[in-house]
Design a protein around this motif. Structure first.
Motif, PDB file in Angstrom:
ATOM      1  N   SER A 148      25.845 -29.481  25.761  1.00 32.78           N
ATOM      2  CA  SER A 148      27.041 -29.475  26.598  1.00 32.78           C
ATOM      3  C   SER A 148      27.069 -28.309  27.568  1.00 32.78           C
ATOM      4  N   LEU A 149      25.982 -27.542  27.613  1.00 34.75           N
ATOM      5  CA  LEU A 149      25.981 -26.341  28.424  1.00 34.75           C
ATOM      6  C   LEU A 149      26.287 -26.637  29.889  1.00 34.75           C
TER       7      LEU A 149
ATOM      8  N   ASP B 199      41.561 -26.361  31.715  1.00 34.15           N
ATOM      9  CA  ASP B 199      41.550 -25.964  30.299  1.00 34.15           C
ATOM     10  C   ASP B 199      42.125 -24.571  30.213  1.00 34.15           C
TER      11      ASP B 199
ATOM     12  N   GLN C 234      39.777 -19.484  41.184  1.00 35.08           N
ATOM     13  CA  GLN C 234      40.980 -20.163  40.731  1.00 35.08           C
ATOM     14  C   GLN C 234      41.872 -20.156  41.952  1.00 35.08           C
TER      15      GLN C 234
ATOM     16  N   GLY D 219      40.236 -24.921  35.729  1.00 38.34           N
ATOM     17  CA  GLY D 219      41.678 -24.891  35.663  1.00 38.34           C
ATOM     18  C   GLY D 219      42.242 -25.972  34.786  1.00 38.34           C
TER      19      GLY D 219
ATOM     20  N   ARG E 197      41.963 -17.981  31.790  1.00 38.72           N
ATOM     21  CA  ARG E 197      40.606 -18.428  31.504  1.00 38.72           C
ATOM     22  C   ARG E 197      39.985 -17.616  30.376  1.00 38.72           C
TER      23      ARG E 197
ATOM     24  N   PHE F  35      31.297 -20.039  24.734  1.00 42.25           N
ATOM     25  CA  PHE F  35      30.112 -19.680  25.506  1.00 42.25           C
ATOM     26  C   PHE F  35      30.056 -18.197  25.834  1.00 42.25           C
TER      27      PHE F  35
ATOM     28  N   GLY G 165      32.496 -19.223  38.590  1.00 47.47           N
ATOM     29  CA  GLY G 165      33.544 -19.643  37.672  1.00 47.47           C
ATOM     30  C   GLY G 165      34.410 -18.502  37.248  1.00 47.47           C
TER      31      GLY G 165
ATOM     32  N   TRP H 152      27.741 -29.091  31.347  1.00 45.42           N
ATOM     33  CA  TRP H 152      29.105 -29.540  31.562  1.00 45.42           C
ATOM     34  C   TRP H 152      30.085 -28.369  31.468  1.00 45.42           C
ATOM     35  N   ALA H 153      29.856 -27.563  30.443  1.00 49.54           N
ATOM     36  CA  ALA H 153      30.765 -26.446  30.248  1.00 49.54           C
ATOM     37  C   ALA H 153      30.699 -25.475  31.398  1.00 49.54           C
ATOM     38  N   THR H 154      29.508 -25.290  31.927  1.00 50.59           N
ATOM     39  CA  THR H 154      29.351 -24.370  33.043  1.00 50.59           C
ATOM     40  C   THR H 154      30.191 -24.825  34.216  1.00 50.59           C
TER      41      THR H 154
ATOM     42  N   LEU I 133      26.046 -27.514  21.345  1.00 53.73           N
ATOM     43  CA  LEU I 133      26.332 -26.411  22.259  1.00 53.73           C
ATOM     44  C   LEU I 133      25.373 -26.443  23.429  1.00 53.73           C
TER      45      LEU I 133
ATOM     46  N   PHE J 188      37.035 -24.672  18.137  1.00 52.76           N
ATOM     47  CA  PHE J 188      35.590 -24.631  17.991  1.00 52.76           C
ATOM     48  C   PHE J 188      35.281 -24.229  16.561  1.00 52.76           C
TER      49      PHE J 188
ATOM     50  N   GLY K 243      34.202 -24.872  33.048  1.00 50.89           N
ATOM     51  CA  GLY K 243      34.764 -23.707  32.367  1.00 50.89           C
ATOM     52  C   GLY K 243      35.893 -23.056  33.121  1.00 50.89           C
ATOM     53  N   CYS K 244      35.864 -23.112  34.425  1.00 44.32           N
ATOM     54  CA  CYS K 244      36.906 -22.434  35.198  1.00 44.32           C
ATOM     55  C   CYS K 244      37.619 -23.399  36.110  1.00 44.32           C
TER      56      CYS K 244
ATOM     57  N   LEU L  64      36.559 -22.844  25.576  1.00 42.04           N
ATOM     58  CA  LEU L  64      35.207 -22.975  26.106  1.00 42.04           C
ATOM     59  C   LEU L  64      34.613 -21.611  26.416  1.00 42.04           C
TER      60      LEU L  64
END
Lengths: 419, 225
Positions: free
Chosen positions: A13-14, A26, B29, A24, B119, B128, B25, A16-18, A10, A285, A21-22, B124
């Motif tokens: 990968s923080l 996923d 979009q 589009g 979202r 988080f 984030g 990368w996820a940040t 976790l 997850f 995350g938005c 993810l």
């Protein structure tokens, strides 16, 4: 303290996820069921709700009706062991078959009795040879949702693998089949019923060994275990079914207490399964968590009785002393005694233990004040309940009993059925 | 600058940068702007441990008409007149949630960018969530601890005269008793009122598969002082 096994991943990968995350790329409802497979996308309905294929990938995959109500998760099914009705029936036969023991008089069901929500009512289980285990039998209700099986083993994550432990484990002996693999297969192969069921359950197994193999035995048992689903309790009928008559006012008040920050229960016994370490079809997850509840603090060192120290036995880490998985609270009223070693006899005793933020053992070899344990979960702060509130919480816990599960003929011993 | 102060400054800047990314984030979009959360959830009354996150998920999807899953209002019955200084307990049930029903296959193709693939429910974001809560934008209604599991009910009271929304309540239980100020709001609104309850089944604040939202049956009634 609480251990969240994937925490390192976790953290790593923080960054990368940040960033993503938005992005589009996923989306939340994108089916990513992985092993769970196509079942999520083909609800076919069922007795009281949606069904769906339980597995995918295999050519023999047939639509499997879980019979679950809308919104209730479906178990995750490995791609190499898709669900089928015939496989489940084979698994049920094997689960209750005493020929699956070294002594010939013991079965999986000996320690997992349906009327006790697939526990055995003992503090410590007793194997086929009479050997007493260090831990109690865990409920198999909703075991198909558990991401780390048994009390404290993060490495044991599929029912297929887990089945090998009671079959062939020697420390302690459970079914006592170690060294008797050939004998077992010969025994089962001689039964005309199995001669029909194995090929029907595993029609694609055309290698030299045929379908009657140890691997397929564990696959079939696992498939049956995935159908041990508890979802018809009064709590479920109220919470999922919208039936206002299902829970008593006392149980509803207890529910509010259970989910309050006053008691903190829901942190470890939350979600649809009243446990953590849960996975299901569509979940992406998987968390695995273990907790030290301050049950022991021998000599003020935080120690648990030797030979039963939880996660530490796997990891070797001192900080993992006394950490065990939080089991489901579904059917908790019929699964006494409690805790990994059955050392808490009643629901009242369990409430005392958690209310004190840990158990105090005044004397004897295990003496110590559990609430002072250096390894105790930070969530165990203790709480105070009035007698009326205690009754409400107990009423709520009793509302988690799924009476239909305890008597469901689809889960009962097929060998005792009248033809 | 000492190594210690340099480290402190570095940590602070990193935190700010992470927070800025999360804020960005949360609202970037380009192709489909999000509705303003504050407008979407403004004025909603939360009961029974229902959460704003679950409500946001419910409001993001058009309700489906599945009679067996509809919330049927028991109190007040259609056409009733409610009087009195104190509010009665409003009650409802799901018509036949565990009955013998078949749901149509309405799963969208996996990668179709439909509006409800939002979202907020991405794996993810769920993974988080604690970090987002810590560093991300402040939420209007930090509701109540545990995430919503099971059914959630959105009660919408509208004035039949002008279709204005008088009050919205989001709850996880099957009853709602207005408090004195809420009761006064209903009493003083243009009558009659219509109550519609939309529901969905949630798992950790996210609507479960094939589990709603489901449209409810309206009940029209009068609340008189």
């Amino acid at each position: 303290m609480t251990l969240r096994v994937p925490s390192a991943a976790l953290v790593l990968s923080l960054g990368w996820a940040t960033v993503v995350g938005c992005s589009g790329g996923d989306d939340g409802n994108t089916p990513t069921s992985g092993e769970g497979g196509s079942g999520a996308h083909n609800p076919t309905g069922g007795d009281g709700g949606q069904g769906g294929q339980g597995g995918q990938g295999g050519d023999d995959a047939q639509p499997f009706d879980w019979g679950l109500p809308p919104g209730f998760p479906r178990p995750k099914v490995p791609t190499d062991n898709p669900m089928s009705t015939v496989k489940v029936e084979l698994g049920r036969r094997l689960f209750y078959d005493q020929r699956l023991s070294g002594t010939g008089d013991f079965s999986c069901a000996s320690c997992h009795r349906q009327e006790l929500a697939f526990t055995d009512g003992l503090a410590l289980s007793v194997g086929s040879t009479g050997e007493v285990h260090p831990r109690g039998s865990m409920s198999l209700a909703n075991t198909g949702f558990i991401s780390a099986l048994t009390w404290a083993n993060p490495l044991l994550d599929t029912l297929e693998e887990q089945a090998l432990v009671p079959m062939f484990g020697e420390e302690p002996v459970e079914l006592g089949l170690a060294g008797k693999e050939v004998e077992l297969l010969e025994r089962l192969a001689a039964d005309p019923l199995y001669q029909e069921l194995f090929p029907a359950a595993f029609p694609d197994d055309s290698d030299d060994d045929g379908p009657l193999t140890l691997k397929n035995i564990t696959r079939a048992i696992a498939a049956f275990q995935r159908t041990i689903l508890s979802y018809r309790s009064p709590f479920d009928r109220y919470t999922y079914g919208g039936d206002p008559t299902a829970m008593t006012p006392s149980a509803l008040r207890g529910r509010d207490l259970f989910f309050s920050e006053q008691m903190e229960c829901f942190h470890c016994h939350g979600g649809f399964n009243f446990s953590d370490s849960v996975t299901h079809d569509g979940s992406t997850f998987t968390e695995v968590m273990f907790h030290n509840t301050g049950l022991y603090n021998i000599g003020g060192t935080g120690a648990y009785p030797e030979g039963n120290t939880g996660l530490r036995e796997i990891t070797g880490l001192a900080a993992d002393m006394g950490r065990f998985r939080a089991p489901t609270l579904r059917n908790i009223a019929v699964t006494a005694p409690y805790m990994h070693d059955g050392s808490v006899a009643t629901l009242d005793d369990a409430l005392d233990h958690y209310g004190s933020g840990g158990r105090t053992i005044p004397d004897g070899p295990h003496a110590g004040v559990g609430s002072d344990s250096p390894f105790k979960s930070e969530l165990l702060l203790g709480f105070t309940l009035t007698p009326a509130e205690r009754d409400d919480v107990k009423a709520f816990l009793e509302s988690l009993t799924d009476d239909k599960l305890l008597t469901d003929p689809r889960l009962s011993d097929p060998w005792t059925e009248t033809p | 600058m000492t190594p210690w102060t340099r480290r402190l400054a570095c940590t602070a800047l990193s935190t700010l940068a992470a927070s800025a990314l999360l804020h960005a984030g949360a609202c970037t979009q380009a192709t489909s702007p999000e509705p303003d959360d504050e407008d979407l959830l403004a004025g909603v009354i939360y009961r029974g441990g229902a959460t704003d996150e679950a409500l946001r998920a419910l409001l993001a999807v058009a309700p489906e008409d599945v009679p067996a899953q509809a919330a049927v209002i028991d109190v007040p019955v259609h056409g009733a007149t409610l009087t009195g200084a104190t509010a009665p307990e409003l009650r409802w049930h799901i018509r036949d949630a565990f009955g013998d029903m078949r749901l149509p296959d309405r799963r969208p193709p996996p990668n179709l960018p439909l509006p409800w693939n939002d979202r907020a429910s991405s794996p993810l974001r769920r993974a988080f969530a604690p970090l987002l809560d810590l560093l991300g934008p402040e939420r209007e209604a930090r509701a109540h601890g545990s995430p919503l599991n099971g059914r959630g009910y959105l009660l919408v009271f509208t004035s039949s005269d002008d279709d204005q929304v008088v009050m919205r309540v989001f709850t996880s239980v099957l009853t709602y008793t207005p408090d004195p100020s809420e009761w006064e709001r209903l009493q003083t609104a243009a009558q009659p009122l219509t109550l519609v309850i939309t529901n969905a089944v949630f798992e950790d604040n996210v609507i479960a598969e094939d589990a709603g939202p489901f449209a409810g049956e309206p009940s029209t009634f009068i609340v008189s002082p």
